[in-house]
Design a protein around this motif. Structure first.
Motif, mmCIF file in Angstrom:
data_model
loop_
_atom_site.group_PDB
_atom_site.id
_atom_site.type_symbol
_atom_site.label_atom_id
_atom_site.label_comp_id
_atom_site.label_asym_id
_atom_site.label_seq_id
_atom_site.Cartn_x
_atom_site.Cartn_y
_atom_site.Cartn_z
ATOM 1 N N ALA A 1 -5.992 -39.135 10.562
ATOM 2 C CA ALA A 1 -6.763 -39.923 9.453
ATOM 3 C C ALA A 1 -7.493 -41.300 9.697
ATOM 4 C CB ALA A 1 -6.319 -39.810 8.221
ATOM 5 N N LEU A 2 -6.370 -42.081 10.070
ATOM 6 C CA LEU A 2 -6.518 -43.603 10.574
ATOM 7 C C LEU A 2 -7.461 -43.688 11.539
ATOM 8 C CD1 LEU A 2 -2.848 -45.124 9.924
ATOM 9 C CD2 LEU A 2 -4.887 -45.492 8.360
ATOM 10 N N LEU A 3 -7.159 -43.178 12.577
ATOM 11 C CA LEU A 3 -8.176 -43.151 13.736
ATOM 12 C C LEU A 3 -9.603 -42.705 13.421
ATOM 13 C CD1 LEU A 3 -5.602 -41.832 16.643
ATOM 14 C CD2 LEU A 3 -6.388 -44.107 16.116
ATOM 15 N N CYS A 4 -9.766 -41.908 12.846
ATOM 16 C CA CYS A 4 -10.907 -41.205 12.509
ATOM 17 C C CYS A 4 -11.903 -42.455 11.718
ATOM 18 C CB CYS A 4 -10.996 -40.029 11.647
ATOM 19 S SG CYS A 4 -10.627 -38.586 12.715
ATOM 20 N N VAL A 5 -11.269 -43.327 11.057
ATOM 21 C CA VAL A 5 -11.998 -44.335 10.140
ATOM 22 C C VAL A 5 -12.308 -45.591 10.936
ATOM 23 C CG1 VAL A 5 -11.490 -43.055 7.995
ATOM 24 C CG2 VAL A 5 -10.166 -44.970 8.736
ATOM 25 N N LEU A 6 -11.679 -45.758 12.035
ATOM 26 C CA LEU A 6 -11.537 -47.144 12.469
ATOM 27 C C LEU A 6 -12.897 -47.426 13.384
ATOM 28 C CD1 LEU A 6 -8.043 -47.366 13.582
ATOM 29 C CD2 LEU A 6 -9.130 -48.436 11.653
ATOM 30 N N PHE A 7 -13.458 -48.555 13.527
ATOM 31 C CA PHE A 7 -14.358 -49.038 14.282
ATOM 32 C C PHE A 7 -13.727 -48.939 15.747
ATOM 33 C CE2 PHE A 7 -16.378 -50.779 10.540
ATOM 34 C CZ PHE A 7 -17.341 -49.944 10.660
ATOM 35 N N GLU A 8 -14.427 -49.103 16.956
ATOM 36 C CA GLU A 8 -13.971 -49.039 18.219
ATOM 37 C C GLU A 8 -12.866 -50.158 18.428
ATOM 38 O OE1 GLU A 8 -15.311 -49.055 22.828
ATOM 39 O OE2 GLU A 8 -16.767 -49.032 21.262
ATOM 40 N N GLU A 9 -13.459 -51.306 17.967
ATOM 41 C CA GLU A 9 -12.276 -52.564 18.192
ATOM 42 C C GLU A 9 -10.971 -52.218 17.697
ATOM 43 O OE1 GLU A 9 -11.940 -57.007 16.496
ATOM 44 O OE2 GLU A 9 -14.082 -56.372 17.191
#
Length: 76
Positions: free
Chosen positions: A42-50
């Protein structure tokens, strides 16, 4: 799932701090591992690339969250 992010590492280690294989985990440990995996996803899905690059290799959702909190507390 949020409880996992805020309150703790759900990765299971033995007394020598080596991660226990899934095949050797109890049913409860496997369930905690699954919840941690879902929280990480869930966290990884909402993060920008940086941000993704900073935290994608962490095994614990809490470690990911704590890193993001530190990053943005300093920035504000």
């Amino acid at each position: 799932m949020w409880d996992t992010v805020e309150n703790g590492n759900q990765i299971v280690y033995d007394v020598e701090l080596i991660e226990i294989l899934r095949s050797q985990q109890t049913k409860e440990q496997k369930q905690r591992f699954l919840i941690n995996s879902k929280a990480r996803n869930a966290l990884l899905c909402v993060l920008f690339e940086e941000e993704y690059i900073k935290v994608h290799s962490f095994k614990s959702a809490k470690q990911m969250w704590d890193t993001l909190v530190i990053t943005y507390e300093v920035a504000t």
